[in-house]
Design a protein around this motif. Structure first.
Motif, short mmCIF file in Angstrom:
data_model
loop_
_atom_site.label_atom_id
_atom_site.label_comp_id
_atom_site.label_asym_id
_atom_site.label_seq_id
_atom_site.Cartn_x
_atom_site.Cartn_y
_atom_site.Cartn_z
N ILE A 151 33.69 63.92 -7.66
CA ILE A 151 34.95 63.48 -8.32
C ILE A 151 36.09 64.08 -7.94
O ILE A 151 37.14 63.53 -7.27
CB ILE A 151 34.78 63.67 -9.80
N VAL A 152 36.12 65.43 -7.68
CA VAL A 152 37.22 66.32 -7.22
C VAL A 152 37.14 66.88 -5.93
O VAL A 152 36.32 67.53 -5.52
CB VAL A 152 37.24 67.63 -8.20
N LEU B 69 41.27 62.71 -6.27
CA LEU B 69 40.25 62.46 -7.45
C LEU B 69 39.99 61.14 -7.21
O LEU B 69 40.45 60.07 -6.93
CB LEU B 69 41.19 62.59 -8.95
N TYR C 65 35.65 58.78 -7.04
CA TYR C 65 34.12 58.98 -7.37
C TYR C 65 33.35 58.54 -6.17
O TYR C 65 33.69 57.42 -5.58
CB TYR C 65 33.47 58.21 -8.64
N GLN D 150 36.11 68.66 -0.49
CA GLN D 150 35.71 67.97 -1.78
C GLN D 150 34.64 68.84 -2.17
O GLN D 150 33.67 69.37 -1.64
CB GLN D 150 34.94 66.83 -1.31
N ALA E 158 45.84 66.82 -5.25
CA ALA E 158 44.54 66.54 -5.64
C ALA E 158 44.00 65.30 -5.30
O ALA E 158 44.60 64.27 -5.41
CB ALA E 158 44.44 66.85 -7.24
#
Length: 198
Positions: A72-73, A105, A107, A68, A103
């Motif tokens: 976010i990403v 993605l 928060y 991480q 990915a």
């Protein structure tokens, strides 16, 4: 002067405690999960008069690791053993496995909750006991979503509940070789997982 130094000391100590009270955000993580196995097909295999269809039997297990970058990403690799899908009629079965890269993605909130989505590609192996589907292994589209929780008291431990799916297209060929068609199939898993972020 002493009061000013004492105030600064208390403020900096409070700030340090507050900063360390936040969940760990960036870093490598490794985890494992266990859950249900679902199997769906766009159409049954074979002719209308002699159709073959299969259903899931058993549970899925998975191992995942990733990195991480920020709140976010992230990027995540997963090995999934889906379980067994057995034909409703006959002795056909398959034990699909997949290796994926996706990915991650989402928060990360200050309370440790992180809703996320996964999107990527998988290398899929159906492991059929007899070759009814001519494309026994190949590429699949990977996607999923879930929520992760990092308890502050447990450091880098993360608890996850998620749903993931591998969707793929394969060609069915009749035993006499005169008939073939391509259908969409999906393997999915609803699972609970736990990981540790270093």
């Amino acid at each position: 002067m002493k009061r000013l130094l004492l105030s600064l000391l208390i403020s900096s100590t409070s700030f340090y405690a507050l900063a360390n009270d936040q969940p760990k955000v960036s870093g490598f993580y490794v985890g494992a999960g266990f859950g249900s196995f679902g199997y769906s097909e766009e159409d049954s295999w074979g002719y209308n008069t002699n159709s073959i269809s299969a259903e899931a039997d058993g549970n899925s297990t998975k191992v995942y690791l990733g990195y991480q970058f920020n709140k976010i990403v992230g990027i995540e690799g997963t090995y999934t053993d889906y379980g067994t899908a057995k034909a409703k009629v006959g002795s056909y079965s398959m034990k699909p496995t997949s290796i994926s890269l996706a990915a991650n993605l989402g928060y990360t909130f200050d309370n440790g909750l992180r809703p996320f989505g996964l999107v990527g590609m998988s290398s899929l192996d159906l492991n059929q006991n007899e070759e009814l589907l001519t494309d026994d292994n190949g590429a699949a589209f990977k996607f999923g979503f879930g929520v992760e929780y990092t308890p502050k008291a447990l450091g880098g431990v993360q608890i996850r509940a998620a749903y993931e799916m591998d969707m793929y297209a394969v060609e069915y060929e009749s035993t006499n070789g005169y008939y073939s068609e391509t259908n969409l199939y999906a393997l999915d898993s609803l699972y609970l997982g736990a990981s540790y972020k270093f």
